[in-house]
Design a protein around this motif. Structure first.
Motif, short mmCIF file in Angstrom:
data_model
loop_
_atom_site.label_atom_id
_atom_site.label_comp_id
_atom_site.label_asym_id
_atom_site.label_seq_id
_atom_site.Cartn_x
_atom_site.Cartn_y
_atom_site.Cartn_z
N GLU A 7 0.85 -1.19 0.00
CA GLU A 7 0.00 0.00 0.00
C GLU A 7 0.89 1.24 0.00
O GLU A 7 1.78 1.38 0.83
CB GLU A 7 -0.90 -0.03 1.25
N ASP A 55 -2.95 -3.02 -2.42
CA ASP A 55 -3.60 -1.93 -3.15
C ASP A 55 -3.30 -2.13 -4.63
O ASP A 55 -2.27 -2.70 -5.00
CB ASP A 55 -3.03 -0.58 -2.66
N ILE A 56 -4.19 -1.68 -5.49
CA ILE A 56 -4.00 -1.92 -6.93
C ILE A 56 -3.13 -0.85 -7.57
O ILE A 56 -2.20 -1.15 -8.31
CB ILE A 56 -5.36 -2.04 -7.62
N GLN A 57 -3.39 0.41 -7.28
CA GLN A 57 -2.59 1.48 -7.86
C GLN A 57 -1.49 1.87 -6.86
O GLN A 57 -1.77 2.43 -5.80
CB GLN A 57 -3.47 2.68 -8.19
N THR A 80 -8.75 -1.08 -2.87
CA THR A 80 -8.61 -0.05 -3.89
C THR A 80 -9.78 0.92 -3.83
O THR A 80 -10.85 0.59 -3.30
CB THR A 80 -8.55 -0.68 -5.30
#
Length: 251
Positions: A7, A55-57, A80
């Motif tokens: 993250e 987290d994705i981004q 996300t």
């Protein structure tokens, strides 16, 4: 239970750590990573945790780049602020997908799901497939092909295999035709149903429905014979792919 958090927002990771500690005092957060690069290096150098929150981004890209760089078998709970990545998340090791800000109740449910699934690991694959179905996602079902002045639509179910010749990607159908495609094998892996298709080596993806025989080729490799196939030689499952190939056949 050891947990890794990936993250890039400190307030989000701090909040997640606090909630996890309240929900289960037995949880140990082994590390918090902020980037794709950090995550790849960490996962390559250390023993895998029991669970990853991801987290994705991230700071330097999208988390799916991590999966492309290192094989991850650890279950993942994605967090996300965006819901457009849900289907792609469930195509990897995801057991849940939590939208930010993460709700304590949803987090508790995700942890319970993890404990339920991985108390008996055989349930994990059907569960993920069920979740994909619920999200309404679908894999590619046909290819639009242009051959000279003629065009046609070829169902994916009729494709024996996809393969590379030089820099070109081709597919071979059950009717014996070869067609060129504007896809790389890497792209095809992302859009084909992994229950039906498997990349056995750098140059071939095969359809399980057209496997005629599998033969021990050496101490660590396998030879695949496709049904009614004379033009494409018998196919070798590369050494590093054999364990995953065996699992694919036994799902």
């Amino acid at each position: 239970m050891n947990i890794l958090i990936i993250e890039d927002e400190k307030h989000a990771s701090d909040k997640l750590k606090k909630m996890l500690g309240v929900l289960d005092p037995g949880i140990r957060v082994v590390d918090v990573l902020e980037s794709v690069q950090q995550s790849v290096e960490w996962l390559m150098a250390r023993q895998a945790p029991d669970l990853i929150f991801m987290d994705i981004q991230l700071d330097d890209g999208i988390c799916f780049e991590i999966f492309e760089a290192v094989k991850i078998q650890t279950p993942v709970i994605f967090t996300t602020a965006f819901d457009e990545y849900a289907l792609r998340a469930f195509k990897v090791n995801s057991i849940d997908y939590l939208l930010k800000p993460v709700d304590k109740g949803n987090l508790a449910a995700a942890l319970e799901k993890f404990k339920t699934l991985y108390a008996g690991k055989s349930a994990s694959i059907p569960e993920i497939e069920r979740l994909i179905s619920q999200l309404g996602g679908s894999y590619k079902t046909r290819f639009f092909i242009k051959a000279g002045e003629h065009c046609k639509s070829v169902p994916v179910s009729e494709v024996k295999c996809f393969y590379i010749v030089g820099k070109a990607t081709l597919m071979k159908t059950a009717s014996g035709f070869h067609y060129g495609l504007e896809y790389s094998l890497e792209n095809l892996q992302k859009i084909l149903d992994p229950v039906k298709f498997f990349r056995i080596n750098r140059g071939h993806i095969i359809n399980i429905d057209f496997i005629h025989d599998i033969i021990s080729y050496s101490a660590s490799r396998l030879l695949v014979v496709l049904k009614d196939e004379k033009e494409i030689p018998n196919l070798i499952v590369s050494r590093e792919k054999v364990p995953e190939f065996r699992q694919w056949l036994d799902r």
